[in-house]
Design a protein around this motif. Structure first.
Motif, PDB file in Angstrom:
ATOM      1  N   THR A 223       0.839  -1.192   0.000  1.00 20.42           N
ATOM      2  CA  THR A 223       0.000   0.000   0.000  1.00 20.42           C
ATOM      3  C   THR A 223       0.877   1.247   0.000  1.00 20.42           C
ATOM      4  O   THR A 223       1.924   1.290   0.654  1.00 20.42           O
ATOM      5  N   VAL A 224       0.416   2.248  -0.740  1.00 22.86           N
ATOM      6  CA  VAL A 224       1.164   3.501  -0.867  1.00 22.86           C
ATOM      7  C   VAL A 224       0.225   4.665  -0.598  1.00 22.86           C
ATOM      8  O   VAL A 224      -0.804   4.813  -1.273  1.00 22.86           O
ATOM      9  N   GLY A 225       0.570   5.488   0.391  1.00 25.95           N
ATOM     10  CA  GLY A 225      -0.180   6.702   0.672  1.00 25.95           C
ATOM     11  C   GLY A 225       0.498   7.876   0.003  1.00 25.95           C
ATOM     12  O   GLY A 225       1.674   8.151   0.260  1.00 25.95           O
ATOM     13  N   ALA A 226      -0.212   8.575  -0.881  1.00 24.99           N
ATOM     14  CA  ALA A 226       0.393   9.660  -1.659  1.00 24.99           C
ATOM     15  C   ALA A 226      -0.089  11.004  -1.158  1.00 24.99           C
ATOM     16  O   ALA A 226      -1.290  11.223  -0.989  1.00 24.99           O
ATOM     17  N   GLY A 227       0.851  11.932  -0.942  1.00 31.34           N
ATOM     18  CA  GLY A 227       0.496  13.296  -0.549  1.00 31.34           C
ATOM     19  C   GLY A 227       1.311  13.791   0.625  1.00 31.34           C
ATOM     20  O   GLY A 227       1.694  13.020   1.507  1.00 31.34           O
ATOM     21  N   LYS A 228       1.552  15.114   0.637  1.00 31.39           N
ATOM     22  CA  LYS A 228       2.275  15.727   1.750  1.00 31.39           C
ATOM     23  C   LYS A 228       1.358  15.861   2.961  1.00 31.39           C
ATOM     24  O   LYS A 228       0.150  16.046   2.813  1.00 31.39           O
ATOM     25  N   PRO A 229       1.924  15.788   4.157  1.00 35.02           N
ATOM     26  CA  PRO A 229       1.109  16.023   5.359  1.00 35.02           C
ATOM     27  C   PRO A 229       0.588  17.465   5.379  1.00 35.02           C
ATOM     28  O   PRO A 229       1.217  18.385   4.851  1.00 35.02           O
ATOM     29  N   GLY A 230      -0.558  17.646   5.969  1.00 31.29           N
ATOM     30  CA  GLY A 230      -1.123  18.989   6.064  1.00 31.29           C
ATOM     31  C   GLY A 230      -1.978  19.337   4.868  1.00 31.29           C
ATOM     32  O   GLY A 230      -2.486  18.475   4.155  1.00 31.29           O
ATOM     33  N   ALA A 231      -2.116  20.656   4.634  1.00 31.48           N
ATOM     34  CA  ALA A 231      -2.977  21.147   3.546  1.00 31.48           C
ATOM     35  C   ALA A 231      -2.241  21.116   2.211  1.00 31.48           C
ATOM     36  O   ALA A 231      -1.026  21.269   2.146  1.00 31.48           O
ATOM     37  N   ALA A 232      -3.032  20.925   1.152  1.00 30.76           N
ATOM     38  CA  ALA A 232      -2.481  20.919  -0.204  1.00 30.76           C
ATOM     39  C   ALA A 232      -3.361  21.778  -1.097  1.00 30.76           C
ATOM     40  O   ALA A 232      -4.564  21.920  -0.868  1.00 30.76           O
ATOM     41  N   LEU A 233      -2.750  22.368  -2.128  1.00 33.08           N
ATOM     42  CA  LEU A 233      -3.492  23.192  -3.075  1.00 33.08           C
ATOM     43  C   LEU A 233      -4.326  22.295  -3.988  1.00 33.08           C
ATOM     44  O   LEU A 233      -3.816  21.351  -4.594  1.00 33.08           O
ATOM     45  N   TYR A 234      -5.623  22.644  -4.081  1.00 31.74           N
ATOM     46  CA  TYR A 234      -6.549  21.828  -4.865  1.00 31.74           C
ATOM     47  C   TYR A 234      -7.258  22.749  -5.856  1.00 31.74           C
ATOM     48  O   TYR A 234      -7.897  23.736  -5.458  1.00 31.74           O
ATOM     49  N   PRO A 235      -7.159  22.478  -7.167  1.00 26.24           N
ATOM     50  CA  PRO A 235      -7.773  23.367  -8.164  1.00 26.24           C
ATOM     51  C   PRO A 235      -9.286  23.119  -8.288  1.00 26.24           C
ATOM     52  O   PRO A 235      -9.736  21.980  -8.271  1.00 26.24           O
ATOM     53  N   ILE A 236     -10.030  24.189  -8.401  1.00 26.98           N
ATOM     54  CA  ILE A 236     -11.469  24.075  -8.654  1.00 26.98           C
ATOM     55  C   ILE A 236     -11.847  25.042  -9.769  1.00 26.98           C
ATOM     56  O   ILE A 236     -11.164  26.049 -10.001  1.00 26.98           O
ATOM     57  N   GLN A 237     -12.914  24.733 -10.463  1.00 26.65           N
ATOM     58  CA  GLN A 237     -13.391  25.596 -11.539  1.00 26.65           C
ATOM     59  C   GLN A 237     -14.542  26.468 -11.021  1.00 26.65           C
ATOM     60  O   GLN A 237     -15.620  25.979 -10.714  1.00 26.65           O
ATOM     61  N   ASP A 238     -14.274  27.758 -10.901  1.00 29.40           N
ATOM     62  CA  ASP A 238     -15.282  28.716 -10.448  1.00 29.40           C
ATOM     63  C   ASP A 238     -16.035  29.231 -11.678  1.00 29.40           C
ATOM     64  O   ASP A 238     -15.401  29.677 -12.646  1.00 29.40           O
ATOM     65  N   PRO A 239     -17.356  29.189 -11.692  1.00 27.17           N
ATOM     66  CA  PRO A 239     -18.115  29.640 -12.867  1.00 27.17           C
ATOM     67  C   PRO A 239     -17.919  31.114 -13.182  1.00 27.17           C
ATOM     68  O   PRO A 239     -18.143  31.548 -14.310  1.00 27.17           O
ATOM     69  N   ILE A 240     -17.472  31.895 -12.174  1.00 23.40           N
ATOM     70  CA  ILE A 240     -17.284  33.349 -12.390  1.00 23.40           C
ATOM     71  C   ILE A 240     -15.815  33.671 -12.625  1.00 23.40           C
ATOM     72  O   ILE A 240     -15.455  34.356 -13.583  1.00 23.40           O
ATOM     73  N   PHE A 241     -14.947  33.183 -11.732  1.00 23.29           N
ATOM     74  CA  PHE A 241     -13.531  33.554 -11.783  1.00 23.29           C
ATOM     75  C   PHE A 241     -12.652  32.506 -12.487  1.00 23.29           C
ATOM     76  O   PHE A 241     -11.450  32.683 -12.603  1.00 23.29           O
ATOM     77  N   GLY A 242     -13.250  31.426 -12.948  1.00 24.10           N
ATOM     78  CA  GLY A 242     -12.467  30.394 -13.629  1.00 24.10           C
ATOM     79  C   GLY A 242     -11.701  29.510 -12.644  1.00 24.10           C
ATOM     80  O   GLY A 242     -12.136  29.307 -11.503  1.00 24.10           O
ATOM     81  N   LYS A 243     -10.564  29.056 -13.080  1.00 20.71           N
ATOM     82  CA  LYS A 243      -9.780  28.148 -12.250  1.00 20.71           C
ATOM     83  C   LYS A 243      -9.138  28.900 -11.094  1.00 20.71           C
ATOM     84  O   LYS A 243      -8.508  29.933 -11.275  1.00 20.71           O
ATOM     85  N   ARG A 244      -9.324  28.348  -9.889  1.00 25.53           N
ATOM     86  CA  ARG A 244      -8.645  28.898  -8.732  1.00 25.53           C
ATOM     87  C   ARG A 244      -8.310  27.757  -7.772  1.00 25.53           C
ATOM     88  O   ARG A 244      -8.742  26.617  -7.960  1.00 25.53           O
ATOM     89  N   TYR A 245      -7.516  28.072  -6.753  1.00 24.98           N
ATOM     90  CA  TYR A 245      -7.032  27.032  -5.843  1.00 24.98           C
ATOM     91  C   TYR A 245      -7.584  27.244  -4.437  1.00 24.98           C
ATOM     92  O   TYR A 245      -7.722  28.395  -3.975  1.00 24.98           O
ATOM     93  N   VAL A 246      -7.873  26.138  -3.785  1.00 21.48           N
ATOM     94  CA  VAL A 246      -8.268  26.176  -2.370  1.00 21.48           C
ATOM     95  C   VAL A 246      -7.375  25.205  -1.611  1.00 21.48           C
ATOM     96  O   VAL A 246      -6.815  24.269  -2.180  1.00 21.48           O
ATOM     97  N   GLN A 247      -7.259  25.450  -0.320  1.00 22.41           N
ATOM     98  CA  GLN A 247      -6.439  24.581   0.528  1.00 22.41           C
ATOM     99  C   GLN A 247      -7.333  23.497   1.139  1.00 22.41           C
ATOM    100  O   GLN A 247      -8.339  23.802   1.771  1.00 22.41           O
ATOM    101  N   LEU A 248      -6.928  22.233   0.929  1.00 20.29           N
ATOM    102  CA  LEU A 248      -7.657  21.122   1.514  1.00 20.29           C
ATOM    103  C   LEU A 248      -6.693  20.240   2.309  1.00 20.29           C
ATOM    104  O   LEU A 248      -5.547  20.029   1.887  1.00 20.29           O
TER     105      LEU A 248
END
Length: 330
Positions: A223-248
């Motif tokens: 088994t392999v767990g992928a990802g840095k500990p803590g928050a990571a930048l996650y891209p989302i498509q905003d219908p008004i502002f287009g692509k932007r990033y949120v911390q998850l």
């Protein structure tokens, strides 16, 4: 293939320049010892072809030495065949394609892109193992069954992308799908490599229950767990502002992944960046090596008699010519 059974006899080639040097010195000495009382008669004499060829016997003798040396060295031709036997490993690669794999903590790319590149290198490093691919999010399905045709497998891997399945993380279903593909194989070793970055939140099968089934079927699950500990930048498509990033927050159920690996006699790895992920798959590749036995068979055919006949024939030719056409009168 061409070879010599006794190549050290080729050192006899060195006799040829010695014989020619001795002949040259002897010829020069004989030429200087000739005395003519009158040279006027010799001026009108024409040089015949026989006179031009008077050195032929010594070249025949040199050729005799060369051919006899080759014959003594025993030239051989042979056909080489190789028999390879291997106790292959069946490997099922299980890849999470849920939405969380869009996180870009493996800069400059997202987790899925990096995982695909690392898996590609892993596949290219196999030689005689059958490898298959399972992808999952809310459901799981076989993207490519076990195969030795790595080109086909790589083509299917390149087609893997987000949106192929409804979003979610069904780890138990992914394991069950992989086990279903491995259960009927007759390979000495059955291995599954499961990569995910989340927590089981979908599917009808619990991950540990699926792992128990895998253990019963003799399947090891790395088994392999992928990802840095803590928050990571996650891209989302905003219908008004287009692509932007949120911390998850990166949520990996490491406890369950460790239990799955331990239960099936394998290991759990945490990959916090691309380099660590590459190292993880390299370690797994080293741990799951195929034992290959190679046997070589060589069938030889001796060719020395051809050179022996040529040498003997030239030797007879030299004796005949030296005592007839090119006979020297004392």
């Amino acid at each position: 293939m061409f070879s010599f059974a006794n190549p050290w006899f080729l050192i006899l080639f060195l006799l040829v320049p010695l014989v020619l040097f001795y002949y040259y010195k002897k010829y020069q000495k004989e030429k200087l010892s000739i005395r003519y009382p009158e040279l006027k008669l010799l001026k009108n004499l024409k040089t015949t072809s026989r006179l031009k060829q008077r050195h032929l016997p010594i070249f025949l003798r040199s050729a005799v030495i060369l051919f006899l040396a080759i014959a003594l060295a025993r030239p051989q031709t042979g056909m080489k065949s190789t028999q390879i036997t291997s106790e292959g490993i069946d490997i099922m690669l299980v890849l999470d394609i849920s939405g969380s794999m869009r996180a870009e903590d493996f800069k400059p790319h997202n987790r899925l892109y990096v995982a695909k590149e690392v898996i590609k290198n892993f596949i290219q490093g196999r030689k005689t193992d059958r490898v298959g691919l399972v992808v999952f999010s809310k459901q799981a399905f076989t993207q490519c069954p076990l195969t030795l045709d790595y080109n086909v497998l790589l083509k299917f891997l390149s087609q893997v992308d987000f949106g192929m399945i409804e979003d979610g993380t069904a780890i138990g279903m992914a394991i069950a799908t992989g086990v279903n593909r491995l259960k009927e194989t007759k390979a000495k070793s059955k291995v599954m490599v499961l990569l995910t970055d989340g927590i089981n939140n979908a599917g009808e099968i619990d991950p540990l229950t699926a792992a128990e089934v895998a253990r019963t079927m003799g399947v090891k699950i790395y088994t392999v767990g992928a990802g840095k500990p803590g928050a990571a930048l996650y891209p989302i498509q905003d219908p008004i502002f287009g692509k932007r990033y949120v911390q998850l927050e990166n949520e990996i159920d490491e406890k369950t992944l460790k239990q799955i690996a331990q239960l099936t006699g394998a290991e759990y790895f945490r990959a916090k960046d691309e380099r660590m992920l590459e190292t993880v798959y390299q370690k797994i590749s080293q741990m799951e090596k195929t034992e290959i036995k190679v046997k070589e068979y060589i069938q030889h055919e001796d060719l020395f008699f051809y050179f022996l006949f040529l040498g003997f024939g030239l030797f007879l030719a030299e004796i005949i010519l030296a005592n007839t056409i090119y006979r020297k009168i004392p």
